[in-house]
Scaffold this motif. Structure first.
Motif, short mmCIF file in Angstrom:
data_model
loop_
_atom_site.label_atom_id
_atom_site.label_comp_id
_atom_site.label_asym_id
_atom_site.label_seq_id
_atom_site.Cartn_x
_atom_site.Cartn_y
_atom_site.Cartn_z
N GLY A 1 4.70 -33.31 0.32
CA GLY A 1 3.95 -33.26 -0.92
C GLY A 1 2.46 -33.25 -0.75
N THR A 2 1.96 -32.64 0.34
CA THR A 2 0.53 -32.55 0.60
C THR A 2 0.22 -31.24 1.30
N LEU B 1 5.03 -46.05 -7.65
CA LEU B 1 4.75 -44.76 -8.25
C LEU B 1 5.65 -44.47 -9.45
N ARG C 1 7.88 -39.79 -9.94
CA ARG C 1 6.70 -39.43 -9.15
C ARG C 1 6.96 -39.61 -7.66
N LEU D 1 6.95 -36.63 -4.75
CA LEU D 1 5.99 -36.69 -3.64
C LEU D 1 6.67 -36.48 -2.29
N TYR E 1 -3.45 -37.58 0.03
CA TYR E 1 -2.87 -37.52 -1.31
C TYR E 1 -3.94 -37.81 -2.36
N LEU F 1 -3.19 -39.57 -5.78
CA LEU F 1 -2.85 -40.99 -5.92
C LEU F 1 -4.05 -41.84 -6.29
#
Length: 433
Positions: A178-179, A272, A276, A280, A333, A336
């Protein structure tokens, strides 16, 4: 720079740090301190993974065991780390083949595989509630790191029959973690992650159930052949096992000169939320990147981001640990940024110059295993097993490590830290460039 006592420099005596791990610990009831004289077959110094594993495996062989811990069980690196269980040794197989030869490199690989299997087996056999999950991703920061990750995965499959590590391109690592911060990497499904303090406390409970006598807040102040002294007691034993890693201090200089304590830091965010968190890191794997000063992270069982990393140039922890680590998390991230950091803590681990662990035989029936260099969840657990074998007179596997000793740091214990500061400064600059 004056040398600090790392057992007391950064933490309240007899108390766990204010970490998310300590807040969610299971089985952390205090044990008594050692008072008076005890006699045993083996005295284990250190209540982390290596010492607790040694105590358990020795009891299973029928030895009478006393374990003493200066603070609380799992108080040091064993209860503060990122919880990742990696494959292989801390050095890769290419390095081991060049350094030790192909035959011994394969022995080291097989022992590393046994280390992971030992952790999983202990968790299952003793029903340790430590949230074990499979999967660790290695995220490559630079294109050259991607090529190295691919080559390493291909070598493990080709030469070692290890098919659990798959290379990933940029799209693959982005989907997995997720990045968009990384160029690629690999995913090792034979690796895993867990709640490190609960794993340590589970080992402690298993060792005690097997009959080990375990004492906390009982710091060893002197060690000699056949005897360990604390402030209020002593243990007479035919064998003594040093399992102190980064917290050994000046207790045994011959070990200290090969093991350098370094600090590292972790933060935990507020949860989270299920949706979410699943968006991620949908498969729940842990991750570490290819920086020299490594970033490492994973989601906790209750959906928090646990993110570690950051260098410090002193043995005292920084006043604002969250301020040190949070920017690193947001570099990976940025989404966040709205999350509150609920916990921030530091810990001290032991590294060696070669990054291979330091296994040593000392005169008078004393053995030491330390310097796991950030690879200690599995390898320190295995070390305890190998220490028990060595006490029982079957030391071939212990001696495999002892036969590849990491060199002493130049200048011995006194100059370890200034040299590390120079190296960390250079490599952290390289990471930023």
């Amino acid at each position: 720079m004056a040398r600090l006592d790392l057992l007391t420099a950064n933490d309240a005596p007899g108390a766990y740090p204010a970490s998310w791990y300590a807040e969610t610990a299971i089985g952390a009831a205090p044990r008594p301190a050692l008072r008076g004289a005890e006699r045993a077959d083996v005295c284990v110094i250190g209540g982390g993974y290596a010492g607790l594993s040694a105590a358990l495996h020795l009891r299973e062989r029928g030895y009478d065991v006393v374990l003493i811990e200066a603070q609380r069980l799992g108080w040091g690196a064993s209860g503060r780390n990122g919880g990742q269980i990696g494959s292989g040794q801390r050095r890769d197989q290419d390095w081991l083949e060049r350094t030790a030869g192909r035959d011994q490199a394969r022995m080291f690989w097989n022992l590393a595989e046994e280390a992971k299997a030992t952790v999983r087996g202990l968790i299952e056999r003793h029903a340790i509630p430590c949230d074990y999950r499979a999967g660790v991703a290695h995220a490559a920061l630079r294109p050259g790191d991607v090529a190295e990750a691919r080559a390493a995965a291909e070598k493990l499959a080709r030469d070692y029959g290890y098919a659990d590590c798959a290379p990933l391109d940029r799209a693959g690592i982005a989907e997995l973690l997720g990045t968009d911060a990384y160029q690629g990497g690999d995913l090792d499904m034979g690796a895993g992650h867990l709640h490190p303090l609960n794993y340590a406390l589970g080992l402690a409970g298993a060792a005690e159930a097997a009959g080990a006598r375990v004492y906390e807040r009982s710091r060893a102040v002197s060690v000699e052949a056949g005897r360990v002294r604390t402030a209020e007691g002593e243990v007479s034993a035919g064998h003594i096992l040093l399992c102190c890693n980064g917290y050994l201090g000046d207790l045994v200089p011959r070990v200290a000169e090969r093991v350098m304590p370094i600090n590292n830091f972790i933060i935990a965010t507020e949860p989270l939320g299920p949706e979410r968190a699943a968006a991620l890191i949908p498969t729940g794997v842990a991750a570490a990147d290819s920086r020299f000063v490594v970033n490492y992270w994973r989601l906790s069982a209750d959906g928090r981001m646990l993110f570690g990393g950051g260098e410090s140039y002193g043995y005292r922890f920084p006043r604002d640990i969250a301020g040190l680590v949070r920017p690193r998390m947001l570099g990976v991230y940025p989404g966040l940024a709205d999350l509150r950091v609920t916990h921030a803590w530091g810990g001290t681990l032991g590294i060696t110059a070669s990054r291979m662990p330091a296994f040593q035989r000392l005169p008078g029936g004393i053995f030491s295993a330390a310097g796991f260099s950030g690879h200690g969840v599995a390898m320190a657990t295995l070390a305890g097993k190998l220490l028990a074998e060595a006490v029982a007179g079957t030391a071939e596997r212990f001696d495999l490590f002892a036969g590849l000793p990491p060199p002493a740091f130049p200048g011995g214990a006194a100059l370890r830290w200034p040299l590390l500061v120079l190296a960390m400064s250079w490599y952290s600059l390289r990471d930023r460039l």
